[in-house]
Design a protein around this motif. Sequence first.
Motif, PDB file in Angstrom:
ATOM      1  N   PRO A 173       0.785  -1.241   0.000  1.00 32.36           N
ATOM      2  CA  PRO A 173       0.000   0.000   0.000  1.00 32.36           C
ATOM      3  C   PRO A 173       0.814   1.286   0.000  1.00 32.36           C
ATOM      4  O   PRO A 173       0.253   2.356  -0.265  1.00 32.36           O
ATOM      5  N   HIS A 174       2.115   1.204   0.262  1.00 32.00           N
ATOM      6  CA  HIS A 174       2.919   2.435   0.219  1.00 32.00           C
ATOM      7  C   HIS A 174       3.347   2.777  -1.205  1.00 32.00           C
ATOM      8  O   HIS A 174       3.908   3.855  -1.435  1.00 32.00           O
ATOM      9  N   LEU A 175       3.076   1.889  -2.162  1.00 38.98           N
ATOM     10  CA  LEU A 175       3.406   2.138  -3.558  1.00 38.98           C
ATOM     11  C   LEU A 175       2.151   2.496  -4.346  1.00 38.98           C
ATOM     12  O   LEU A 175       1.034   2.165  -3.935  1.00 38.98           O
ATOM     13  N   ASP A 176       2.347   3.162  -5.490  1.00 39.66           N
ATOM     14  CA  ASP A 176       1.211   3.792  -6.162  1.00 39.66           C
ATOM     15  C   ASP A 176       1.013   3.417  -7.626  1.00 39.66           C
ATOM     16  O   ASP A 176      -0.108   3.480  -8.130  1.00 39.66           O
ATOM     17  N   ARG A 177       2.096   3.072  -8.327  1.00 42.58           N
ATOM     18  CA  ARG A 177       1.986   2.875  -9.768  1.00 42.58           C
ATOM     19  C   ARG A 177       2.833   1.686 -10.219  1.00 42.58           C
ATOM     20  O   ARG A 177       3.734   1.254  -9.510  1.00 42.58           O
ATOM     21  N   PRO A 231       5.215 -14.671 -20.224  1.00 47.16           N
ATOM     22  CA  PRO A 231       6.190 -13.846 -19.512  1.00 47.16           C
ATOM     23  C   PRO A 231       5.611 -12.498 -19.109  1.00 47.16           C
ATOM     24  O   PRO A 231       4.937 -11.827 -19.906  1.00 47.16           O
ATOM     25  N   VAL A 232       5.888 -12.092 -17.887  1.00 56.20           N
ATOM     26  CA  VAL A 232       5.425 -10.792 -17.399  1.00 56.20           C
ATOM     27  C   VAL A 232       6.350 -10.330 -16.284  1.00 56.20           C
ATOM     28  O   VAL A 232       6.798 -11.127 -15.460  1.00 56.20           O
ATOM     29  N   GLY A 233       6.683  -9.068 -16.304  1.00 52.97           N
ATOM     30  CA  GLY A 233       7.447  -8.447 -15.233  1.00 52.97           C
ATOM     31  C   GLY A 233       6.775  -7.147 -14.851  1.00 52.97           C
ATOM     32  O   GLY A 233       6.034  -6.554 -15.642  1.00 52.97           O
ATOM     33  N   ALA A 234       7.021  -6.696 -13.639  1.00 53.70           N
ATOM     34  CA  ALA A 234       6.397  -5.466 -13.176  1.00 53.70           C
ATOM     35  C   ALA A 234       7.349  -4.710 -12.266  1.00 53.70           C
ATOM     36  O   ALA A 234       8.050  -5.315 -11.450  1.00 53.70           O
ATOM     37  N   THR A 235       7.370  -3.393 -12.430  1.00 57.52           N
ATOM     38  CA  THR A 235       8.113  -2.514 -11.532  1.00 57.52           C
ATOM     39  C   THR A 235       7.105  -1.622 -10.829  1.00 57.52           C
ATOM     40  O   THR A 235       6.412  -0.830 -11.473  1.00 57.52           O
ATOM     41  N   LEU A 236       7.004  -1.791  -9.519  1.00 53.59           N
ATOM     42  CA  LEU A 236       6.086  -1.004  -8.704  1.00 53.59           C
ATOM     43  C   LEU A 236       6.855   0.160  -8.093  1.00 53.59           C
ATOM     44  O   LEU A 236       8.011  -0.006  -7.665  1.00 53.59           O
ATOM     45  N   GLY A 237       6.229   1.334  -8.042  1.00 46.77           N
ATOM     46  CA  GLY A 237       6.949   2.481  -7.505  1.00 46.77           C
ATOM     47  C   GLY A 237       6.043   3.533  -6.916  1.00 46.77           C
ATOM     48  O   GLY A 237       4.815   3.490  -7.050  1.00 46.77           O
ATOM     49  N   LYS A 238       6.681   4.503  -6.284  1.00 49.70           N
ATOM     50  CA  LYS A 238       5.954   5.609  -5.670  1.00 49.70           C
ATOM     51  C   LYS A 238       5.488   6.602  -6.734  1.00 49.70           C
ATOM     52  O   LYS A 238       6.102   6.747  -7.791  1.00 49.70           O
TER      53      LYS A 238
END
Length: 461
Positions: free
Chosen positions: A114-118, A274-281
């Motif tokens: 929950p501290h990440l947004d996008r 295949p799938v990758g994800a980068t979660l960030g603020k």
Amino acid sequence: MTTEFDLGRLLSERGAERYELHTRYLNHQLPRMLHTIGFDKVYERAEGAYFWDADGDDYLDMLAGFGVMGLGRHHPVVRKALHDVLDARLADLTRFDCQPLPGLLAEKLLAHSPHLDRVFFGNSGTEAVETALKFARFVTGKPRILYCDHAFHGLTTGSLSVNGESGFRDGFAPLLPDTAVPLGDLDALARELKKGDVAGLIVEPIQGKGVHEAPPGCLRAAQELLHRHKALLIADEVQTGLGRTGDFYAYQHEDGVEPDLVCVAKALSGGYVPVGATLGKDWIFKKVYSSMDRVLVHSASFGSNAQAMAAGLAVLSVMENEQVVANARATGELLKSRLAALIDKYELLADVRGRGLMIGIEFGRPNSLKLRGRWSMLQAARKGLFAQMVVVPLLQRHRILTQVSGDHLEVIKLIPPLIIGEREVDRFVDAFTDVMDDAHSGGGLMWDFGKTLIKQAVANR
């Protein structure tokens, strides 16, 4: 006359050529290596945590495709989701619209942090890392990335720059400006940060190579140091994320740790697409995509494709409905405790460590004179041969697939599908006990195979 493509017929006619085709057209050293260690099996089908060969014999998978098969193979919910998304005939990858599935998957992923947004969606773990490195360097305006000794973050040029093993890096320089620091060494981190050119630190909360966990309190202290110097904490959860360690993310085992960027992949695919994800603020994404002119400044041709998004949504649904994280925690504790109880019994067994269903079994120098001589002989030829001597009979005699945890390491890493239970724990522990009994007897087929490995190691020098 045009013949309609028939995959089943093609496999039936030419499937037996698999090793020959690989030798001729792909990495020719892989079939050679598999033949040398007796891993050149022919698996006909797979389901859950098991493979079957042409004779109908089952093999227990304690490798999960290097962590990709978190739910095991061919989970019915993921299969159905992929059939459904193909049947929906969506207007996918037009690139000039906004499809619903990427937003829905991002929403589900972010609910676990929950501290990440996008989220940015790519196609692999190494792409997720590349994204994090680019974003960190851009938003801080600094060039250098710190990483930990023995880290593994991928093999493309950027991710290779933060790879802690020279064997992967040799011959591919120049790479990005970087510096390695020992895992958990806060003084070394502080010294590098004082130089003022560090964009961030990327870290695996539990390193895949050797299965080494960051010391208690280390990640939070590192986060505070980084933020004090306007640098970012990047958590590489490509292997440790999605329940592997008994929590959704491995960084969540330590209170107060809130990475600025988190990389995930592998198990999110369901083993299919295949799938990758980068979660960030939020502020990081808004700075990278700061105007309409920069809308495509970082993108991926196949990123957010409908099949990958459907697979990811199905995986997260299964994890919630089948309590996969809780099972990984409970089954992992059972497996780890059963193995740790053997340390006093076997002098060649030095340590059992890890969290959840990410467990490292380390071997070490024995005390008895008889075994010490054999151990020294192996070490002189090549470190890591004893671990390989354990992996081979686990497959050959007990039909259990495992891996050595890294080059020149006397460590076996267990990363099975997160759906295994007590039956699989019993099977593995019984087999491992049998192999250890054989090793400590000082003779038998295991040590004979060790001689073969020594010859191979000497020949490759």
